[in-house]
Enzyme design. Structure first.
Site, PDB file in Angstrom:
ATOM      1  N   ASP A  99      49.423  48.021  41.828  1.00 25.99           N
ATOM      2  CA  ASP A  99      48.549  46.880  41.526  1.00 25.99           C
ATOM      3  C   ASP A  99      48.553  46.608  40.020  1.00 25.99           C
ATOM      4  OD1 ASP A  99      46.347  45.091  41.273  1.00 25.99           O
ATOM      5  OD2 ASP A  99      45.440  45.911  43.089  1.00 25.99           O
ATOM      6  N   HIS A 101      46.655  44.037  38.549  1.00 22.00           N
ATOM      7  CA  HIS A 101      45.472  43.281  38.106  1.00 22.00           C
ATOM      8  C   HIS A 101      44.601  44.156  37.195  1.00 22.00           C
ATOM      9  CE1 HIS A 101      46.774  41.280  41.829  1.00 22.00           C
ATOM     10  NE2 HIS A 101      46.378  40.174  41.211  1.00 22.00           N
ATOM     11  N   SER A 152      45.607  47.823  48.054  1.00 16.47           N
ATOM     12  CA  SER A 152      44.999  48.787  47.113  1.00 16.47           C
ATOM     13  C   SER A 152      43.805  49.508  47.739  1.00 16.47           C
ATOM     14  CB  SER A 152      44.565  48.079  45.832  1.00 16.47           C
ATOM     15  OG  SER A 152      45.694  47.538  45.188  1.00 16.47           O
TER      16      SER A 152
HETATM   17 CO1  B1M Z   1      46.868  38.171  41.875  1.00  9.57          CO
HETATM   18  N1  B1M Z   1      46.086  38.190  43.660  1.00  9.57           N
HETATM   19  N2  B1M Z   1      48.604  38.620  42.610  1.00  9.57           N
HETATM   20  N3  B1M Z   1      47.523  37.911  40.072  1.00  9.57           N
HETATM   21  N4  B1M Z   1      45.200  37.390  41.461  1.00  9.57           N
HETATM   22  C1  B1M Z   1      44.631  38.023  43.768  1.00  9.57           C
HETATM   23  C2  B1M Z   1      43.917  39.367  43.746  1.00  9.57           C
HETATM   24  C3  B1M Z   1      44.494  37.284  45.170  1.00  9.57           C
HETATM   25  C4  B1M Z   1      43.163  37.516  45.884  1.00  9.57           C
HETATM   26  C5  B1M Z   1      44.740  35.779  44.963  1.00  9.57           C
HETATM   27  C6  B1M Z   1      44.670  34.969  46.244  1.00  9.57           C
HETATM   28  O1  B1M Z   1      45.516  35.039  47.069  1.00  9.57           O
HETATM   29  N5  B1M Z   1      43.628  34.171  46.394  1.00  9.57           N
HETATM   30  C7  B1M Z   1      45.731  37.884  45.939  1.00  9.57           C
HETATM   31  C8  B1M Z   1      45.480  39.168  46.751  1.00  9.57           C
HETATM   32  C9  B1M Z   1      45.515  38.934  48.227  1.00  9.57           C
HETATM   33  C10 B1M Z   1      45.495  40.177  49.043  1.00  9.57           C
HETATM   34  O2  B1M Z   1      45.763  41.270  48.663  1.00  9.57           O
HETATM   35  N6  B1M Z   1      45.190  39.950  50.276  1.00  9.57           N
HETATM   36  C11 B1M Z   1      46.718  38.102  44.812  1.00  9.57           C
HETATM   37  C12 B1M Z   1      48.120  38.234  44.996  1.00  9.57           C
HETATM   38  C13 B1M Z   1      48.626  37.987  46.384  1.00  9.57           C
HETATM   39  C14 B1M Z   1      48.988  38.559  43.935  1.00  9.57           C
HETATM   40  C15 B1M Z   1      50.498  38.828  44.029  1.00  9.57           C
HETATM   41  C16 B1M Z   1      50.957  39.669  45.218  1.00  9.57           C
HETATM   42  C17 B1M Z   1      51.201  37.468  44.009  1.00  9.57           C
HETATM   43  C18 B1M Z   1      52.693  37.500  44.165  1.00  9.57           C
HETATM   44  O3  B1M Z   1      53.394  38.188  43.439  1.00  9.57           O
HETATM   45  N7  B1M Z   1      53.156  36.785  45.135  1.00  9.57           N
HETATM   46  C19 B1M Z   1      50.769  39.544  42.686  1.00  9.57           C
HETATM   47  C20 B1M Z   1      50.517  41.047  42.851  1.00  9.57           C
HETATM   48  C21 B1M Z   1      51.193  41.882  41.853  1.00  9.57           C
HETATM   49  C22 B1M Z   1      50.774  43.339  41.996  1.00  9.57           C
HETATM   50  O4  B1M Z   1      49.639  43.682  41.742  1.00  9.57           O
HETATM   51  N8  B1M Z   1      51.703  44.165  42.413  1.00  9.57           N
HETATM   52  C23 B1M Z   1      49.674  38.969  41.835  1.00  9.57           C
HETATM   53  C24 B1M Z   1      49.781  38.803  40.453  1.00  9.57           C
HETATM   54  C25 B1M Z   1      48.786  38.237  39.656  1.00  9.57           C
HETATM   55  C26 B1M Z   1      48.966  37.888  38.161  1.00  9.57           C
HETATM   56  C27 B1M Z   1      49.880  38.866  37.424  1.00  9.57           C
HETATM   57  C28 B1M Z   1      49.565  36.498  38.069  1.00  9.57           C
HETATM   58  C29 B1M Z   1      47.489  37.814  37.678  1.00  9.57           C
HETATM   59  C30 B1M Z   1      46.946  39.149  37.139  1.00  9.57           C
HETATM   60  C31 B1M Z   1      46.996  39.259  35.631  1.00  9.57           C
HETATM   61  C32 B1M Z   1      46.271  40.486  35.155  1.00  9.57           C
HETATM   62  O5  B1M Z   1      45.317  40.998  35.722  1.00  9.57           O
HETATM   63  N9  B1M Z   1      46.736  40.967  34.041  1.00  9.57           N
HETATM   64  C33 B1M Z   1      46.749  37.546  39.003  1.00  9.57           C
HETATM   65  C34 B1M Z   1      45.424  37.039  39.066  1.00  9.57           C
HETATM   66  C35 B1M Z   1      44.826  36.578  37.752  1.00  9.57           C
HETATM   67  C36 B1M Z   1      44.700  36.946  40.285  1.00  9.57           C
HETATM   68  C37 B1M Z   1      43.316  36.313  40.566  1.00  9.57           C
HETATM   69  C38 B1M Z   1      43.518  34.795  40.600  1.00  9.57           C
HETATM   70  C39 B1M Z   1      42.205  36.626  39.566  1.00  9.57           C
HETATM   71  C40 B1M Z   1      41.931  38.095  39.319  1.00  9.57           C
HETATM   72  C41 B1M Z   1      41.011  38.292  38.148  1.00  9.57           C
HETATM   73  O6  B1M Z   1      41.437  38.661  37.055  1.00  9.57           O
HETATM   74  N10 B1M Z   1      39.726  37.999  38.333  1.00  9.57           N
HETATM   75  C42 B1M Z   1      42.976  36.953  41.972  1.00  9.57           C
HETATM   76  C43 B1M Z   1      42.008  36.129  42.779  1.00  9.57           C
HETATM   77  C44 B1M Z   1      40.706  36.878  43.077  1.00  9.57           C
HETATM   78  O7  B1M Z   1      40.428  37.938  42.606  1.00  9.57           O
HETATM   79  N11 B1M Z   1      39.926  36.301  43.946  1.00  9.57           N
HETATM   80  C45 B1M Z   1      44.292  37.350  42.473  1.00  9.57           C
HETATM   81  C46 B1M Z   1      38.717  38.148  37.293  1.00  9.57           C
HETATM   82  C47 B1M Z   1      38.270  39.630  37.207  1.00  9.57           C
HETATM   83  C48 B1M Z   1      37.225  39.813  36.131  1.00  9.57           C
HETATM   84  O8  B1M Z   1      37.710  39.958  38.454  1.00  9.57           O
HETATM   85  O9  B1M Z   1      39.250  41.935  38.782  1.00  9.57           O
HETATM   86  O10 B1M Z   1      37.692  41.163  40.638  1.00  9.57           O
HETATM   87  P1  B1M Z   1      37.964  41.328  39.211  1.00  9.57           P
HETATM   88  O11 B1M Z   1      36.866  42.314  38.572  1.00  9.57           O
HETATM   89  C49 B1M Z   1      35.491  42.138  38.818  1.00  9.57           C
HETATM   90  C50 B1M Z   1      34.975  42.984  39.972  1.00  9.57           C
HETATM   91  O12 B1M Z   1      35.888  43.098  41.028  1.00  9.57           O
HETATM   92  C51 B1M Z   1      34.603  44.275  39.334  1.00  9.57           C
HETATM   93  O13 B1M Z   1      34.184  43.920  38.029  1.00  9.57           O
HETATM   94  C52 B1M Z   1      34.787  42.679  37.611  1.00  9.57           C
HETATM   95  C53 B1M Z   1      33.707  41.695  37.189  1.00  9.57           C
HETATM   96  O14 B1M Z   1      32.707  42.261  36.429  1.00  9.57           O
HETATM   97  N12 B1M Z   1      35.586  45.353  39.201  1.00  9.57           N
HETATM   98  C54 B1M Z   1      35.186  46.629  38.989  1.00  9.57           C
HETATM   99  C55 B1M Z   1      36.925  45.350  39.222  1.00  9.57           C
HETATM  100  N13 B1M Z   1      37.400  46.569  39.052  1.00  9.57           N
HETATM  101  C56 B1M Z   1      36.361  47.395  38.902  1.00  9.57           C
HETATM  102  C57 B1M Z   1      36.294  48.771  38.713  1.00  9.57           C
HETATM  103  C58 B1M Z   1      35.023  49.363  38.618  1.00  9.57           C
HETATM  104  C59 B1M Z   1      33.875  48.582  38.676  1.00  9.57           C
HETATM  105  C60 B1M Z   1      33.930  47.227  38.890  1.00  9.57           C
HETATM  106  O15 B1M Z   1      34.847  50.665  38.423  1.00  9.57           O
HETATM  107  C61 B1M Z   1      35.944  51.517  38.455  1.00  9.57           C
END
Ligand code: B1M
Length: 216
Positions: A99, A101, A152
């Site tokens: 992963d 992200h 994940s």
């Molecule tokens: Co990706 N991606 N992505 N992506 N991406 C998602 C996760 C997805 C839901 C988008 C969608 O389809 N709507 C989807 C997953 C679907 C699934 O698994 N069923 C997805 C996909 C499919 C993919 C790829 C597979 C796409 C592809 O290649 N075809 C690929 C995967 C690569 C891989 O990981 N092997 C991929 C790639 C990418 C980018 C590289 C383009 C980019 C990431 C850049 C980066 O992080 N450096 C990206 C992004 C930006 C996203 C979305 C749009 C936004 C994520 C984000 O940064 N959110 C995402 C959509 C979504 O999440 N709904 C998506 C903002 C961030 C602050 O939120 O990380 O959730 P988040 O963190 C939150 C809480 O979750 C929590 O605190 C934060 C807020 O305070 N939290 C924690 C998180 N971790 C924590 C740990 C803790 C405590 C709290 O303690 C340990």
């Protein structure tokens, strides 16, 4: 456009030109840096996720949005409130194997660091043996794992099983976060798997509260 909406659009459009001027203006208006992140920037990322999920946005543009998000957070970080006390405890933090992200994980790092914790941030795609090695080496009080992909959530389960097997002297308390998890999956299903304590953090602030609870 109103400033908040403009910031939101900058994330959605992946537009870094003028970003810092807008952020400075928001700070100048007396808005706390964390509110700007939580209310405007994260709201923009949420829209990006929805557009991508519906096939209305292509991956390179998602990446661009993520870059703008990171630039914005880096710009705001020095303006965030920090506590004076440090050395409250140590956590090893990582995005799990497979992963990439890391925006959420890095926000967790910032919030914990600013609140007195020593955060060992291992980065992305971390296999469990790296995480455990680091936790032992740094005598961590807890392990934090982040992951956004559905797969994940399975890796996290395997990781907990691996910590059980490795039988470390301390059963590290584990905090889990990331969009694909649910509280029930972590605190019911995964809690049954793990010999130690495992908790779900919905956001970075809950991560902080849980870490405070671990240390008390
Ligand atoms: Co990706 N991606 N992505 N992506 N991406 C998602 C996760 C997805 C839901 C988008 C969608 O389809 N709507 C989807 C997953 C679907 C699934 O698994 N069923 C997805 C996909 C499919 C993919 C790829 C597979 C796409 C592809 O290649 N075809 C690929 C995967 C690569 C891989 O990981 N092997 C991929 C790639 C990418 C980018 C590289 C383009 C980019 C990431 C850049 C980066 O992080 N450096 C990206 C992004 C930006 C996203 C979305 C749009 C936004 C994520 C984000 O940064 N959110 C995402 C959509 C979504 O999440 N709904 C998506 C903002 C961030 C602050 O939120 O990380 O959730 P988040 O963190 C939150 C809480 O979750 C929590 O605190 C934060 C807020 O305070 N939290 C924690 C998180 N971790 C924590 C740990 C803790 C405590 C709290 O303690 C340990």
């Amino acid at each position: 456009l109103p400033l908040g909406e403009r910031l939101r659009r900058r994330i959605i459009d992946g537009e870094a030109n003028g970003l810092e001027a807008d952020l400075s203006e928001a700070l100048g208006n007396g808005r706390p840096a964390l509110d700007i992140v939580n209310d405007d920037l994260l709201d923009g990322m949420k829209t990006v996720g929805e557009l991508f999920g519906r096939g209305e946005m292509q991956l390179p543009f998602v990446l661009q949005s993520a870059e703008v998000m990171k630039t914005a957070v880096a710009f705001l970080e020095p303006h965030m409130e920090k506590t004076d006390d440090d050395g409250k405890g140590t956590i090893v933090l990582a995005t799990v194997k497979g992963d990439v992200h890391d925006i959420g994980k890095n926000l967790v790092d910032i919030i914990l660091t600013n609140n007195g914790y020593n955060v060992v941030n291992l980065g992305i795609k971390q296999p469990i043996n790296h995480i455990l090695d680091a936790a032992e080496q740094h005598r961590a009080d807890a392990i934090g794992m982040s992951g956004l992909l559905v797969k994940s959530t399975v890796i996290m389960k395997e990781n907990l099983e691996e910590i059980n097997v490795r039988g470390t002297a301390t059963r590290f308390p584990v905090l889990l976060g990331g969009a694909a998890l649910t509280r029930a999956y972590v605190e019911e299903d995964l809690a049954r798997v793990y010999d130690g304590e495992v908790r779900y953090a919905r956001d970075a602030f809950e991560g902080l509260r849980l870490m405070d609870a671990v240390m008390n």
